[in-house]
Write a protein that holds these residues in place. Structure first.
Motif, PDB file in Angstrom:
ATOM      1  N   GLY A 168      22.040  24.061   8.237  1.00  7.64           N
ATOM      2  CA  GLY A 168      23.143  23.130   7.966  1.00  7.64           C
ATOM      3  C   GLY A 168      22.811  21.902   7.153  1.00  7.64           C
ATOM      4  O   GLY A 168      23.673  21.056   6.944  1.00  7.64           O
ATOM      5  N   THR A 169      21.596  21.744   6.676  1.00  7.04           N
ATOM      6  CA  THR A 169      21.259  20.569   5.879  1.00  7.04           C
ATOM      7  C   THR A 169      21.795  20.706   4.459  1.00  7.04           C
ATOM      8  O   THR A 169      22.133  21.792   4.001  1.00  7.04           O
ATOM      9  N   ASN A 170      21.848  19.596   3.789  1.00  7.75           N
ATOM     10  CA  ASN A 170      22.290  19.544   2.400  1.00  7.75           C
ATOM     11  C   ASN A 170      21.107  19.118   1.541  1.00  7.75           C
ATOM     12  O   ASN A 170      20.465  18.111   1.812  1.00  7.75           O
ATOM     13  N   ILE A 171      20.813  19.903   0.506  1.00  3.22           N
ATOM     14  CA  ILE A 171      19.690  19.593  -0.378  1.00  3.22           C
ATOM     15  C   ILE A 171      20.242  19.091  -1.705  1.00  3.22           C
ATOM     16  O   ILE A 171      20.934  19.821  -2.419  1.00  3.22           O
ATOM     17  N   SER A 172      19.943  17.835  -2.022  1.00  3.79           N
ATOM     18  CA  SER A 172      20.402  17.264  -3.284  1.00  3.79           C
ATOM     19  C   SER A 172      19.525  17.739  -4.430  1.00  3.79           C
ATOM     20  O   SER A 172      18.338  18.016  -4.250  1.00  3.79           O
ATOM     21  N   ILE A 173      20.129  17.836  -5.615  1.00  3.00           N
ATOM     22  CA  ILE A 173      19.404  18.250  -6.820  1.00  3.00           C
ATOM     23  C   ILE A 173      19.442  17.103  -7.811  1.00  3.00           C
ATOM     24  O   ILE A 173      20.511  16.680  -8.248  1.00  3.00           O
ATOM     25  N   GLY A 174      18.270  16.598  -8.154  1.00  3.33           N
ATOM     26  CA  GLY A 174      18.200  15.466  -9.068  1.00  3.33           C
ATOM     27  C   GLY A 174      17.658  15.805 -10.442  1.00  3.33           C
ATOM     28  O   GLY A 174      17.573  14.922 -11.302  1.00  3.33           O
ATOM     29  N   ASP A 175      17.297  17.067 -10.657  1.00  2.00           N
ATOM     30  CA  ASP A 175      16.745  17.457 -11.951  1.00  2.00           C
ATOM     31  C   ASP A 175      17.823  17.333 -13.025  1.00  2.00           C
ATOM     32  O   ASP A 175      18.912  17.903 -12.910  1.00  2.00           O
ATOM     33  N   ASP A 176      17.511  16.610 -14.091  1.00  2.00           N
ATOM     34  CA  ASP A 176      18.504  16.328 -15.133  1.00  2.00           C
ATOM     35  C   ASP A 176      18.961  17.591 -15.869  1.00  2.00           C
ATOM     36  O   ASP A 176      20.132  17.695 -16.251  1.00  2.00           O
ATOM     37  N   VAL A 177      18.043  18.521 -16.058  1.00  3.71           N
ATOM     38  CA  VAL A 177      18.400  19.740 -16.800  1.00  3.71           C
ATOM     39  C   VAL A 177      19.391  20.573 -16.000  1.00  3.71           C
ATOM     40  O   VAL A 177      20.415  21.036 -16.530  1.00  3.71           O
ATOM     41  N   ILE A 178      19.103  20.784 -14.726  1.00 10.79           N
ATOM     42  CA  ILE A 178      20.002  21.589 -13.892  1.00 10.79           C
ATOM     43  C   ILE A 178      21.342  20.888 -13.706  1.00 10.79           C
ATOM     44  O   ILE A 178      22.411  21.504 -13.847  1.00 10.79           O
ATOM     45  N   VAL A 179      21.323  19.599 -13.415  1.00 15.96           N
ATOM     46  CA  VAL A 179      22.571  18.846 -13.240  1.00 15.96           C
ATOM     47  C   VAL A 179      23.377  18.822 -14.532  1.00 15.96           C
ATOM     48  O   VAL A 179      24.611  18.866 -14.520  1.00 15.96           O
TER      49      VAL A 179
END
Length: 419
Positions: A168-179
């Motif tokens: 149930g956790t939420n994993i944030s994505i900070g990679d500029d290319v993927i975002v």
């Protein structure tokens, strides 16, 4: 009726080239015979856009126009993969959560483990391929119906996502290319350059096809029809780029928000590539042959099992790309990624666009048109501030209508002998 002389090893052969009026009459005859293609989706898309634009003029604003592309991107990509399975008369009920599993792998590799974006993307795509190989093997080699196999996958992949997300956790994505895949924008000048390349490429393909068919003595479309097709596509692309290049930021002093979303050319490249695969390769012809009659295809020497496995691999691989796009849009991954209505919308997009549920009939453009219809419905009804219940009812009704049109067109084709 005009004629074109074609030189061969002997007397000149004369191949008829229908006039524009003949071409129109032939098209109308095909439609009456049940060969509707994407016509219902195009008509539905135009009607829906006009209705929403009249009721809520903001629907045609530059900002909302860009939202349509980003909102429907993941569903459209997953629908592209589903078309390969649907062409065989099979189904993949696990595609939604398969995209969630791949998105969870992406998030864990790039955020938790700290690997570069390309390693995370490769891991997500590899996961999709493994899922497709497993599903395809069970369907083709073991002989379990695809409905049962993918329903089991639908349930199991939900559990896999929960395990990957630590229940149930939420994993944030900070990679500029993927975002940046969903949230990034292409500079207006580059957007116009890409549009010019797309238009010239389409025009070259159409004219080359016309020339090659005429040189081989095959029936060709009138050059006026080919030209009208090129002008229409050019106008559509030009309009889209023009609108997307408008400033969409409320406060331009803080930031600028103009240019087409990065995901648009990604979908365009996928559309061109898979269209080429289906229409211009032996694999595509074999896929249609197996979908039309698997036993006849087997007797013709086609490896039916290999075609089936490859279709599920492509479907799950495209689901992986859809999961990456969804993770980019939300800048994070949670246990609901790929769940909820993703699968239903993706199947609906393929069917609404004109792909048959009975196999053997469908094109890659169907996923794009159907995805556009689904995005317009969700976006337009959201602007009208309608309840979620009404959204589901309306979307379900549109899907039922599309399935009904498919069934009726097949019946009409069988009755007229055009299928």
């Amino acid at each position: 009726m005009t004629t074109t002389a074609v030189k061969k090893d002997g007397p000149a052969a004369v191949t008829p080239t229908p006039a524009v009026a003949d071409h129109v009459r032939n098209y109308i005859a095909r439609v009456r015979g049940g060969d509707l293609g994407s016509l219902p989706a195009v008509i539905g898309l135009v009607v829906l856009c006009l209705v929403f634009a009249i009721v809520r003029p903001v629907f045609f604003s530059a900002a909302n126009f860009a939202n349509l592309f980003t909102q429907g991107a993941a569903v459209t990509v997953i629908a592209m993969g589903l078309i390969f399975v649907l062409l065989l008369g099979e189904i993949d009920l696990s595609a939604g959560f398969a995209s969630g599993v791949c998105a969870a792998i992406l998030a864990n590799v790039v955020t938790v483990l700290g690997y570069p974006w390309y390693v995370a993307v490769a891991a997500a795509l590899a996961t999709g391929v493994v899922i497709g190989l497993t599903l395809g093997f069970l369907v083709a080699k073991v002989g379990i119906p695809s409905f049962v196999v993918t329903l089991a996958g639908f349930l199991a992949f939900q559990g896999v996502v929960l395990l990957l997300m630590k229940e149930g956790t939420n994993i944030s994505i900070g990679d500029d290319v993927i975002v940046g895949i969903e949230n990034g924008r292409i500079p207006p000048a580059v957007g116009w350059l890409l549009a010019a390349v797309a238009i010239l490429g389409y025009a070259a393909a159409q004219l080359l096809r016309h020339r090659n068919r005429a040189a081989r003595g095959l029936l060709t479309d009138p050059i006026a029809v080919v030209g009208a097709r090129i002008v229409g596509v050019a106008a559509l692309i030009g309009f889209a780029v023009y609108v997307l290049n408008q400033e969409r930021s409320i406060n331009t002093l803080i930031s600028s928000n103009k240019g087409m979303p990065v995901v648009v050319p990604i979908i365009a490249v996928l559309l061109v590539f898979w269209t080429f695969v289906l229409n211009r390769t032996a694999y595509g012809r074999h896929l249609y042959a197996v979908g039309g009659n698997a036993e006849a295809a087997r007797r013709a020497g086609i490896n039916v099992d290999r075609i089936k496995i490859s279709a599920f691999v492509i479907c799950s691989g495209m689901a992986a790309i859809g999961g990456i796009i969804a993770a980019s849009k939300d800048r994070s991954v949670d246990p609901n990624t790929g769940g909820s209505n993703v699968l239903l919308y993706a199947v609906g997009a393929a069917v609404i666009g004109g792909t048959s549920l009975f196999g053997g009939k469908g094109r890659m453009i169907n996923a794009v048109l159907g995805g556009a219809v689904v995005a317009v419905i969700i976006n337009g009804m959201g602007l009208l501030d309608l309840s979620s219940g009404l959204k589901y009812i309306f979307t379900g009704a549109v899907l039922m209508l599309a399935a009904g049109v498919d069934a009726l067109s097949r019946r009409r084709s069988a009755a007229t002998g055009t299928r």
